[in-house]
Enzyme design. Sequence first.
Site, PDB file in Angstrom:
ATOM      1  N   ARG A  21      -4.329  -8.119  19.345  1.00 12.24           N
ATOM      2  CA  ARG A  21      -3.699  -6.894  18.867  1.00 12.24           C
ATOM      3  C   ARG A  21      -4.254  -5.680  19.605  1.00 12.24           C
ATOM      4  O   ARG A  21      -5.469  -5.491  19.688  1.00 12.24           O
ATOM      5  CB  ARG A  21      -3.908  -6.742  17.362  1.00 12.24           C
ATOM      6  N   SER A 137       1.505 -17.525  -7.936  1.00 10.30           N
ATOM      7  CA  SER A 137       1.667 -16.559  -6.843  1.00 10.30           C
ATOM      8  C   SER A 137       2.691 -17.061  -5.825  1.00 10.30           C
ATOM      9  O   SER A 137       2.621 -18.215  -5.385  1.00 10.30           O
ATOM     10  CB  SER A 137       0.312 -16.339  -6.162  1.00 10.30           C
ATOM     11  N   LYS A 156      -5.138 -21.104  -9.990  1.00  8.13           N
ATOM     12  CA  LYS A 156      -3.963 -20.522  -9.337  1.00  8.13           C
ATOM     13  C   LYS A 156      -2.959 -21.612  -9.012  1.00  8.13           C
ATOM     14  O   LYS A 156      -3.308 -22.773  -8.813  1.00  8.13           O
ATOM     15  CB  LYS A 156      -4.363 -19.775  -8.064  1.00  8.13           C
ATOM     16  N   SER A 189       7.892  -7.595   3.162  1.00 11.78           N
ATOM     17  CA  SER A 189       7.961  -6.651   4.273  1.00 11.78           C
ATOM     18  C   SER A 189       8.314  -7.269   5.618  1.00 11.78           C
ATOM     19  O   SER A 189       8.792  -6.567   6.503  1.00 11.78           O
ATOM     20  CB  SER A 189       6.634  -5.906   4.412  1.00 11.78           C
ATOM     21  N   THR A 245       2.190   1.858  -3.509  1.00 12.02           N
ATOM     22  CA  THR A 245       1.397   2.567  -2.500  1.00 12.02           C
ATOM     23  C   THR A 245       1.829   4.021  -2.412  1.00 12.02           C
ATOM     24  O   THR A 245       2.981   4.367  -2.711  1.00 12.02           O
ATOM     25  CB  THR A 245       1.548   1.899  -1.123  1.00 12.02           C
ATOM     26  N   LYS A 248       3.285   4.827   2.162  1.00 14.03           N
ATOM     27  CA  LYS A 248       4.516   4.476   2.872  1.00 14.03           C
ATOM     28  C   LYS A 248       5.590   5.519   2.569  1.00 14.03           C
ATOM     29  O   LYS A 248       5.597   6.589   3.171  1.00 14.03           O
ATOM     30  CB  LYS A 248       4.915   3.047   2.536  1.00 14.03           C
ATOM     31  N   THR A 277     -15.975   2.840  -5.969  1.00 12.38           N
ATOM     32  CA  THR A 277     -15.345   3.439  -4.797  1.00 12.38           C
ATOM     33  C   THR A 277     -15.139   4.933  -4.988  1.00 12.38           C
ATOM     34  O   THR A 277     -14.646   5.369  -6.035  1.00 12.38           O
ATOM     35  CB  THR A 277     -13.976   2.774  -4.516  1.00 12.38           C
ATOM     36  N   THR A 278     -15.494   5.722  -3.990  1.00 13.01           N
ATOM     37  CA  THR A 278     -15.236   7.160  -4.029  1.00 13.01           C
ATOM     38  C   THR A 278     -13.741   7.399  -4.201  1.00 13.01           C
ATOM     39  O   THR A 278     -12.910   6.748  -3.561  1.00 13.01           O
ATOM     40  CB  THR A 278     -15.723   7.832  -2.735  1.00 13.01           C
ATOM     41  N   THR A 363       0.294 -12.845  10.466  1.00 14.08           N
ATOM     42  CA  THR A 363       1.144 -12.015   9.615  1.00 14.08           C
ATOM     43  C   THR A 363       2.457 -12.720   9.312  1.00 14.08           C
ATOM     44  O   THR A 363       2.990 -12.620   8.205  1.00 14.08           O
ATOM     45  CB  THR A 363       1.401 -10.658  10.291  1.00 14.08           C
TER      46      THR A 363
END
Length: 407
Positions: A21, A137, A156, A189, A245, A248, A277-278, A363
């Site tokens: 990549r 899932s 699962k 996606s 999200t 996007k 997490t901040t 991917t």
Amino acid sequence: MDYTAQLDAALNRLHEEGRYRTFIDIERRNGQFPHAMRTREDGSQQEITVWCGNDYLGMGQHPVVLKAMHEAIDATGAGSGGTRNISGTTVYHKELEAELADLHQKEAALLFTSAYIANDASLSTLPKLFPGLIIYSDELNHASMIEGVRRNGGAKRIFRHNDVAHLRELLEADDPKTPKLIAFESVYSMDGDFGPIKEICDLADEFGALTYLDEVHAVGLYGPRGGGVSERDNLVDRLDIINGTLGKAFGVMGGYIAASAKMCDAIRSYAPGFIFTTSLAPAVAAGAAASIAYLKEAQHLRDKHQEHANVLKLRLKGLGMPIIDHGSHIVPVIVGNPVHTKKLSDMLLDNHGIYVQPINYPTVPRGTERLRFTPSPVHGFGDIDKLVRAMDELWSHCALNRAELTG
């Protein structure tokens, strides 16, 4: 051990398989997106059109969003200063969570620094809240969902993609008294296909399972207020947890879940990915809230987005391109070979100033490598025409006939 040699070997494998990549350095310019500048390796610059971005509606440059961010940074400074539990909850975070809860018609919402973290943290925490939980899932769920399910330490079951009959078989095989959750997406996606939300909700009702829907590639884009496919299909009330999200269609960054107040409170209280997490910068939260509020009333942008996607698909089909069309806004052109995919991507960029990143394994499955185009309302018809002409020229010029490309 020779650690450097091991690193070389790992990287060489990617080069040999044609799926190493490469980052393309671009400079987005306010008011001009999807047009941008690329900096080449020799330092020279090239004007390009971005065709693979996820800023689906161009909200990353919208004046409403920028104004809110400028006002927030002038008022509060740069960062939040801490985690949500320790000084990092501001009025901007609360306003954004209220906008999200309203968007998805839920009691509450919970912010994370990305949708990846929201999925991972939530799915890995749920078995702590429901001991013995089995998560069902979809096999093509996003990597963040897979990681969350894998890390939670619970049971699962993986069902074949969008295969409701297979999901039923798996549910029937487990103890009816065991707590269950079905995790799936609204828009996948890479192929742009839709999840069977109603049918899965029917099964969830029948077997007493919770539902967890990832709307990442649909929020802002579908539904009368941009609530996603679940809003479009009037199914919001049948979903227990919705993930989305802010990076996007809303054009900023961050992720979230929307659910009941108790569900959000429990995940807030138990998920390490949230606790330690901040929090998002206040300016980011302000921009996202402004974007969501604007898009609730901006059906014209959603209509234009769909129109441009349909035009691009129609024109590529007219050239005989092997595209996948499930009726969504995502336009994948299947190449089927990582080397050929990279070659086409490089030639589009170098010769035509068209930037579309090759999508390779892992991917997508091997043999389905592709160029994934994401048209937007800010891509003009001239941009579409230039892209179609370039694809037509290069497809022939490279002497990569359809059989070679898809085989």
